[in-house]
Design a protein around this motif. Sequence first.
Motif, PDB file in Angstrom:
ATOM      1  N   VAL B 108     -21.015 -49.423  -5.294  1.00  0.00           N
ATOM      2  CA  VAL B 108     -20.948 -48.511  -6.439  1.00  0.00           C
ATOM      3  C   VAL B 108     -22.251 -48.571  -7.244  1.00  0.00           C
ATOM      4  CG1 VAL B 108     -19.692 -47.918  -8.542  1.00  0.00           C
ATOM      5  CG2 VAL B 108     -18.432 -48.656  -6.531  1.00  0.00           C
ATOM      6  N   ALA B 109     -22.861 -49.766  -7.340  1.00  0.00           N
ATOM      7  CA  ALA B 109     -24.121 -49.899  -8.080  1.00  0.00           C
ATOM      8  C   ALA B 109     -25.227 -49.089  -7.419  1.00  0.00           C
ATOM      9  CB  ALA B 109     -24.534 -51.370  -8.175  1.00  0.00           C
ATOM     10  N   VAL B 110     -25.272 -49.116  -6.100  1.00  0.00           N
ATOM     11  CA  VAL B 110     -26.306 -48.363  -5.387  1.00  0.00           C
ATOM     12  C   VAL B 110     -26.155 -46.871  -5.673  1.00  0.00           C
ATOM     13  CG1 VAL B 110     -26.980 -47.601  -3.079  1.00  0.00           C
ATOM     14  CG2 VAL B 110     -26.805 -50.037  -3.580  1.00  0.00           C
ATOM     15  N   VAL B 111     -24.901 -46.391  -5.665  1.00  0.00           N
ATOM     16  CA  VAL B 111     -24.665 -44.975  -5.942  1.00  0.00           C
ATOM     17  C   VAL B 111     -25.006 -44.657  -7.399  1.00  0.00           C
ATOM     18  CG1 VAL B 111     -22.940 -43.144  -6.014  1.00  0.00           C
ATOM     19  CG2 VAL B 111     -22.882 -44.828  -4.173  1.00  0.00           C
ATOM     20  N   SER B 112     -24.490 -45.485  -8.304  1.00  0.00           N
ATOM     21  CA  SER B 112     -24.719 -45.292  -9.727  1.00  0.00           C
ATOM     22  C   SER B 112     -26.217 -45.291 -10.045  1.00  0.00           C
ATOM     23  CB  SER B 112     -23.992 -46.411 -10.483  1.00  0.00           C
ATOM     24  OG  SER B 112     -24.240 -46.332 -11.845  1.00  0.00           O
ATOM     25  N   GLY B 113     -26.939 -46.207  -9.401  1.00  0.00           N
ATOM     26  CA  GLY B 113     -28.375 -46.334  -9.650  1.00  0.00           C
ATOM     27  C   GLY B 113     -29.147 -45.088  -9.274  1.00  0.00           C
ATOM     28  N   ALA B 114     -28.737 -44.448  -8.188  1.00  0.00           N
ATOM     29  CA  ALA B 114     -29.446 -43.255  -7.730  1.00  0.00           C
ATOM     30  C   ALA B 114     -29.328 -42.133  -8.761  1.00  0.00           C
ATOM     31  CB  ALA B 114     -28.900 -42.805  -6.385  1.00  0.00           C
ATOM     32  N   TYR B 115     -28.138 -42.003  -9.375  1.00  0.00           N
ATOM     33  CA  TYR B 115     -27.965 -40.967 -10.390  1.00  0.00           C
ATOM     34  C   TYR B 115     -28.672 -41.363 -11.687  1.00  0.00           C
ATOM     35  CZ  TYR B 115     -24.716 -38.522  -7.380  1.00  0.00           C
ATOM     36  OH  TYR B 115     -24.179 -37.836  -6.334  1.00  0.00           O
ATOM     37  N   ALA B 116     -28.590 -42.663 -12.033  1.00  0.00           N
ATOM     38  CA  ALA B 116     -29.251 -43.142 -13.246  1.00  0.00           C
ATOM     39  C   ALA B 116     -30.758 -42.925 -13.146  1.00  0.00           C
ATOM     40  CB  ALA B 116     -28.929 -44.617 -13.477  1.00  0.00           C
ATOM     41  N   ALA B 117     -31.312 -43.096 -11.940  1.00  0.00           N
ATOM     42  CA  ALA B 117     -32.752 -42.950 -11.752  1.00  0.00           C
ATOM     43  C   ALA B 117     -33.217 -41.571 -12.213  1.00  0.00           C
ATOM     44  CB  ALA B 117     -33.120 -43.170 -10.285  1.00  0.00           C
ATOM     45  N   GLU B 118     -32.476 -40.536 -11.818  1.00  0.00           N
ATOM     46  CA  GLU B 118     -32.866 -39.174 -12.183  1.00  0.00           C
ATOM     47  C   GLU B 118     -32.781 -38.982 -13.697  1.00  0.00           C
ATOM     48  OE1 GLU B 118     -34.166 -36.947 -10.178  1.00  0.00           O
ATOM     49  OE2 GLU B 118     -34.011 -38.373  -8.527  1.00  0.00           O
ATOM     50  N   ARG B 156     -32.899 -42.435 -26.207  1.00  0.00           N
ATOM     51  CA  ARG B 156     -32.138 -41.443 -26.951  1.00  0.00           C
ATOM     52  C   ARG B 156     -31.896 -40.209 -26.081  1.00  0.00           C
ATOM     53  NH1 ARG B 156     -33.646 -37.432 -30.623  1.00  0.00           N
ATOM     54  NH2 ARG B 156     -35.804 -38.106 -30.738  1.00  0.00           N
ATOM     55  N   TYR B 157     -32.961 -39.790 -25.370  1.00  0.00           N
ATOM     56  CA  TYR B 157     -32.799 -38.627 -24.494  1.00  0.00           C
ATOM     57  C   TYR B 157     -31.856 -38.944 -23.329  1.00  0.00           C
ATOM     58  CZ  TYR B 157     -36.721 -36.347 -26.807  1.00  0.00           C
ATOM     59  OH  TYR B 157     -37.535 -35.753 -27.721  1.00  0.00           O
ATOM     60  N   ALA B 158     -31.864 -40.208 -22.883  1.00  0.00           N
ATOM     61  CA  ALA B 158     -31.127 -40.564 -21.669  1.00  0.00           C
ATOM     62  C   ALA B 158     -29.647 -40.778 -21.936  1.00  0.00           C
ATOM     63  CB  ALA B 158     -31.731 -41.827 -21.044  1.00  0.00           C
ATOM     64  N   LEU B 159     -29.293 -41.068 -23.195  1.00  0.00           N
ATOM     65  CA  LEU B 159     -27.905 -41.473 -23.456  1.00  0.00           C
ATOM     66  C   LEU B 159     -26.835 -40.492 -22.952  1.00  0.00           C
ATOM     67  CD1 LEU B 159     -27.646 -43.397 -26.832  1.00  0.00           C
ATOM     68  CD2 LEU B 159     -26.772 -44.069 -24.597  1.00  0.00           C
ATOM     69  N   PRO B 160     -26.958 -39.197 -23.254  1.00  0.00           N
ATOM     70  CA  PRO B 160     -25.906 -38.291 -22.750  1.00  0.00           C
ATOM     71  C   PRO B 160     -25.803 -38.319 -21.224  1.00  0.00           C
ATOM     72  CG  PRO B 160     -27.327 -37.175 -24.337  1.00  0.00           C
ATOM     73  CD  PRO B 160     -27.958 -38.491 -24.043  1.00  0.00           C
ATOM     74  N   GLY B 161     -26.949 -38.318 -20.560  1.00  0.00           N
ATOM     75  CA  GLY B 161     -26.969 -38.361 -19.096  1.00  0.00           C
ATOM     76  C   GLY B 161     -26.363 -39.647 -18.573  1.00  0.00           C
ATOM     77  N   GLY B 163     -24.200 -41.409 -20.076  1.00  0.00           N
ATOM     78  CA  GLY B 163     -22.749 -41.306 -20.291  1.00  0.00           C
ATOM     79  C   GLY B 163     -22.077 -40.650 -19.094  1.00  0.00           C
ATOM     80  N   ASN B 164     -22.708 -39.588 -18.566  1.00  0.00           N
ATOM     81  CA  ASN B 164     -22.166 -38.939 -17.374  1.00  0.00           C
ATOM     82  C   ASN B 164     -22.161 -39.871 -16.181  1.00  0.00           C
ATOM     83  OD1 ASN B 164     -21.642 -36.573 -18.665  1.00  0.00           O
ATOM     84  ND2 ASN B 164     -23.600 -35.609 -18.093  1.00  0.00           N
ATOM     85  N   VAL B 165     -23.255 -40.631 -16.037  1.00  0.00           N
ATOM     86  CA  VAL B 165     -23.341 -41.567 -14.906  1.00  0.00           C
ATOM     87  C   VAL B 165     -22.223 -42.609 -15.006  1.00  0.00           C
ATOM     88  CG1 VAL B 165     -24.765 -43.339 -13.791  1.00  0.00           C
ATOM     89  CG2 VAL B 165     -25.821 -41.230 -14.587  1.00  0.00           C
ATOM     90  N   TRP B 166     -21.956 -43.064 -16.217  1.00  0.00           N
ATOM     91  CA  TRP B 166     -20.879 -44.043 -16.409  1.00  0.00           C
ATOM     92  C   TRP B 166     -19.524 -43.460 -15.982  1.00  0.00           C
ATOM     93  CZ3 TRP B 166     -18.882 -48.604 -16.769  1.00  0.00           C
ATOM     94  CH2 TRP B 166     -17.675 -48.821 -17.432  1.00  0.00           C
ATOM     95  N   GLN B 167     -19.263 -42.205 -16.374  1.00  0.00           N
ATOM     96  CA  GLN B 167     -18.008 -41.558 -15.977  1.00  0.00           C
ATOM     97  C   GLN B 167     -17.908 -41.494 -14.452  1.00  0.00           C
ATOM     98  OE1 GLN B 167     -15.732 -39.909 -18.156  1.00  0.00           O
ATOM     99  NE2 GLN B 167     -16.789 -40.563 -19.979  1.00  0.00           N
ATOM    100  N   LEU B 215     -11.921 -43.129 -23.796  1.00  0.00           N
ATOM    101  CA  LEU B 215     -12.403 -44.150 -24.730  1.00  0.00           C
ATOM    102  C   LEU B 215     -13.894 -44.369 -24.565  1.00  0.00           C
ATOM    103  CD1 LEU B 215      -9.580 -46.853 -24.659  1.00  0.00           C
ATOM    104  CD2 LEU B 215     -10.212 -45.315 -26.520  1.00  0.00           C
ATOM    105  N   SER B 216     -14.357 -44.439 -23.304  1.00  0.00           N
ATOM    106  CA  SER B 216     -15.775 -44.730 -23.124  1.00  0.00           C
ATOM    107  C   SER B 216     -16.617 -43.520 -23.506  1.00  0.00           C
ATOM    108  CB  SER B 216     -16.071 -45.207 -21.701  1.00  0.00           C
ATOM    109  OG  SER B 216     -15.473 -44.372 -20.762  1.00  0.00           O
ATOM    110  N   ALA B 217     -16.082 -42.301 -23.331  1.00  0.00           N
ATOM    111  CA  ALA B 217     -16.843 -41.123 -23.765  1.00  0.00           C
ATOM    112  C   ALA B 217     -17.028 -41.165 -25.278  1.00  0.00           C
ATOM    113  CB  ALA B 217     -16.120 -39.842 -23.348  1.00  0.00           C
TER     114      ALA B 217
END
Lengths: 226, 237, 296
Positions: B108-118, B156-161, B163-167, B215-217
């Motif tokens: 899951v970290a590998v997948v999550s990381g790929a989206y977080a990178a963008e 600050r710019y990354a936070l909304p994105g 948040g999506n990655v966390w979901q 809750l996390s959103a």
Amino acid sequence: MNPAFALEILPQLLTGAVLTLQLVALALLLGLVLALPVALARLSPFAPVSALASGYIFVFRATPLLVQIFLIYYGLGQFEAVRESFLWPILREPFWCAILALMLNSAAYTAEIIRGGIRSVPYGQIEAARALGMSGPLLYRRVVLPLAWRQALPAYGNEMIQMVQASSLASTITLMELTGVARAIAARTFQPVEAFVIAGAIYLLLNFVLTRAVHWAERRVTHAAH
Amino acid sequence: MLELLSFGPGGWGDEILRGTGVTVAVASLAFVIGLLFGATAAAAKLSGSLPLRLAADTYTTVVRGVPALLVIWLFFFGGSGMVTWVAGLFGYGGRVELSAFAVGVAAVAVVSGAYAAEVIRGAVQAVPKGQIEAARALGMRRRLILRRVTVPVALRYALPGLGNVWQLTIKDTALVSVTALAELMRMAFVASGATREPFFFYCTAAVIYMAITTLSAAAFRAAERGAERGVRREAGR
Amino acid sequence: MTAKGFGRFAAMLAAVMLLAACGEGDKQAQTAQSAADKPVPNPLRVATEGAYPPYNMVDPAGNLIGYDMDVMREVCSRMKVECGITAQAWDGIIPGLQAGKYDVIIAGMSITDERKQVVDFTQGYAITPAYFVALNDSPLHQLDLGLERIGLDEIDTTEEAAIAALKDALKGKSVGVQNATIHANFVEDALGDAVSIRRYDTQENLALDLASGRIDVGLADSTAWEAFLDSEAGRKAGFVGPGFDGGPFGEGLGIAVRKGEDRLLDALNAALNSMREDGTLKRMAEQWFGFDASAR
């Protein structure tokens, strides 16, 4: 990685890829058809309608697709009433259960994309169309939706790729699409890495072609607008 | 019906609760490790070096292009072999064995990381050039600029994105259930099989996932508001 | 599709394949290393499925129970080792053993030639035939092949005719099996061109779908069916046709260990032998199956 073995399992995997494509195409199409009324309902000034649409979108976006698929496949199949209803010929088949879950899921995301697109349409354009005497459905068909669509296309392209990946979950309800075939091969031959890596390569290829197609469509749409 | 969720030997309440704990643990660990992967990949993408950029592009394109379920299966079946091989590169000769939990977190970290990178790359690129120039004009060094300007603004710019990655990450943990890791989805699955009440248990799972994501959103929105403190609003907003 | 874009895509693909190849190559090199001298691990890490009643299942308290569990706990106590039993997904249970996630598998696993190529088995600790099951209102119940048991080690002409008749009756039907089982392999090889095969992750889900009428018939181990047939949902279903054993169905159920770990295998066999001799195995089988499934 054993090249001979890889070549041997390739035809089976490609058969699975065909089912993957069928699932994706049908789910996207039906999802899009459903998404439009949901998006319009969401934008409706009538609170109960908009709340209903919001609720639907919320539930399907806040839960994992796997739960949705299992709920539709095993959950609904549990009830005598469902099994005796006219819906059973559809819900009996894993293919249609997968389509139903993928479609409902895709519609929730697509509705938000469409809503974003509609809200991005400049108000001036709508006023101009009104001044020309357009209203209601005609205004939507000729002005709002085409403009919204152009705005929404990149996001919808992402949604299409998400659907290719989401279709892999159909393997959990016995469908032998690409991931399902890879799993069966892995289980039977005890050579899992080959099966999964080649399946992954086929997914990449599908997505690559899809991305190109969306880029092409985007260029065409922007071109037509000038 | 609700007695199915009772705690103790007769009901599945304690199992479901424990599964929820495992889900949150897997998601949190995977998200944090994914952030490290993502930040590294974003740095590589923004670096001047072609091989680094190509490696990072390969990572994000491949991982975002194949289903997370496939990544999980691959890690589950082939993970130990690959980790052993990597450990061998660093001079470790023995077998490295991965528990189902470790496999789940890693996949899951590998997948999550790929989206977080963008997301991170986009945020860093969005930092206004003027701010960095202003910092330089004040005599700040590169490291200081990174720490005092680039990272806070990009965050600050990354936070909304993010948040999506966390979901996305939470929802991906459900897929780890196929490896029989005793997380929420797996517990719902086991309870369904044993009681033949799939509808009830999958609904329960759905409600719990909804609670976690909602809750996390809310938490992410609060963090976004916190990060916006002291930012001057543009006129008309 | 641009040439440049595709070239880059191909390069990425090649990189991934190479990585996979490296991971694999090393795995094979390592397994041969002095496995025979490896001492019996203590604690012994045991894998089971936990969704295959009455062999292994989870009770509402979260405990693993079943025939397999009773046998394994007794084997461990006779081997004087600690046992740590965990539930694993059936699909990946053999790869997990090979990858070193645990040391033995006891999961109602049949001893077959295919599996013997990748793992070693103890002597059989249970032997039970495979049966087809369909809902009672299915026309398949009218099928009378005149045989009670078909042993697939050597097939005579009456048995051959019976299999052909069965295949005829099943033509176009959907047959449910659990993925990665002898039953899946048999249906694939013997009936694959006549029926549509539905593969399930667990026996429990297979039974669930049989009860709801999603599939026409299922093939599984007779004792695994018993748990379902005794349940509320299973009362409207029953066995169809003869039982199958031998040949592709293997030589009974065994405990699997990694290839070449002879000390562990010998210790497991010794424990099973002593349990067979003093009647423990028979008693456990009778408790879980209602008959002595341990007989060979």
